[in-house]
Design an enzyme around this catalytic site. Structure first.
Site, PDB file in Angstrom:
ATOM      1  CE  LYS A  55      -3.893  -2.260   2.182  1.00 15.03           C
ATOM      2  NZ  LYS A  55      -4.531  -2.725   3.412  1.00 15.03           N
ATOM      3  CD  GLN A  99      -3.702  -4.484   6.520  1.00 19.12           C
ATOM      4  OE1 GLN A  99      -3.632  -3.489   5.798  1.00 19.12           O
ATOM      5  NE2 GLN A  99      -4.193  -5.626   6.090  1.00 19.12           N
ATOM      6  CG  ASP A 122     -10.078  -0.245   4.682  1.00 20.62           C
ATOM      7  OD1 ASP A 122      -9.933  -0.559   3.489  1.00 20.62           O
ATOM      8  OD2 ASP A 122      -9.405  -0.731   5.609  1.00 20.62           O
TER       9      ASP A 122
END
Ligand code: NAD
Length: 298
Positions: A55, A99, A122
């Protein structure tokens, strides 16, 4: 012999990353704005560290600012929440991603709820979930958004198509169903308690499999000409490659399904590469919205 078109997710993802990089260059030139993504990872899970590294690299390659906070596994929940609070207040940080999974002592839902919704790249915050289901501008979870982009690129208008989403997770299945509904598909959401799954699957023009069970969806579950999107990533033993070797397979039996489907995503190289590309896209959209700039179509 496969007859289906193989949907090249790597190529679509590369094209999306290129569009994101162009949009970033334009934002810098016209508004002096450089979108910035901050990723927080807690603990030592090796696979998660690989994702986070990828990422960061792809964020920088698109010309954006990337920051990563790597916290030890024993980090108290309050410390993580305080870091999120600080990032929420930081005008130079446009996207915050925590995460998953988090260590067991940390309450995941509390952490996701702490992220300011317009920085929630997200798309897991309940505000974004609610916006998605009610047809308002939302930050949409990256994996299902990537699936939708692949579907629209292959099928065009999805209006009236019969779609089945196998899996009802908050991360993939449910948002995928919401996106297909918003495109005016007739959507079936199947899950571990669904009866007659093969029959329900055979009715579908679009099959999205997000189960986490290797090659569960068989070729004779697929309607002739259907478009199959395989989200599953499963590592299985591959003795044919040598002792102790393994390989990745999807939730769909690719060999069988490719004989009947009109188009299908491979694993790896299908949905997977779209996820980070969509995260970059979401970061640009978030940066624009926070600065009162019309977000580019990406
Ligand atoms: P999950 O475990 O949270 O959810 C799995 C879903 O499958 C559940 O809703 C369950 O009801 C359903 N299910 C389980 N057994 C079933 C059965 N026998 N029949 C029908 N439904 C059944 O998983 P998830 O996070 O949604 O991920 C699903 C898969 O997608 C995994 O393989 C994961 O690795 C993969 N994934 C890939 C990406 C990507 O970037 N490509 C991103 C996220 C997840």
């Amino acid at each position: 012999m496969s007859s289906a078109e193989i949907i090249d997710g790597k190529a679509y993802a590369a094209a999306l990353r290129a569009r994101v990089a162009d949009a970033v260059a334009t934002l810098k030139a016209s508004h002096g704005l450089t979108p910035a993504l901050t990723v927080i990872i807690v603990g030592d899970d090796p696979a998660s560290h690989v994702y986070v590294r990828n990422k960061g690299t792809q964020t920088e390659e698109a010309g954006m600012v990337s920051a990563t906070h790597r916290l030890p596994a024993e980090t108290p929940e309050a410390v993580l929440l305080a870091l999120i609070e600080k990032l929420n207040a930081d005008k130079a940080c446009h996207g915050i991603l925590v995460q998953l999974p988090l260590p067991k002592h940390i309450d995941e839902s509390k952490v996701l709820a702490a992220i300011q919704p317009d920085k929630d790249v997200d798309g897991f915050h309940v505000i974004n979930v609610g916006r998605l289901w009610t047809g308002q501008d939302a930050l949409v979870p990256c994996t299902p958004f990537g699936c939708l982009m692949l579907l629209k690129a292959r099928v065009g208008d999805l209006w009236g198509k019969r779609a089945i989403v196998i899996g009802r997770s908050n991360i993939v299945g449910k948002p995928m169903a919401a996106l297909l509904l918003a495109e005016s598909c007739t959507v079936t959401i199947a899950h571990s308690r669904t009866k007659d799954l093969p029959e329900r699957c055979r009715e579908a023009d679009i099959v999205v499999a997000a189960v986490g069970r290797p090659e569960m969806v068989k070729g004779d579950w697929i309607k002739q000409g259907a478009v199959v999107i395989d989200v599953g990533i499963n590592r299985v033993p591959a003795p044919e490659k040598g002792d102790g070797k393994s390989k990745l397979v999807g939730d769909v039996n690719f060999e069988e399904a490719a004989k009947v489907a009109g188009a299908i995503t491979p694993v790896p190289g299908g949905v997977g590469p779209m996820t980070i590309a969509c995260l970059l896209r979401n970061t640009v959209v978030a940066a624009c919205r926070q600065n009162g700039i019309d977000a580019p179509e990406l």
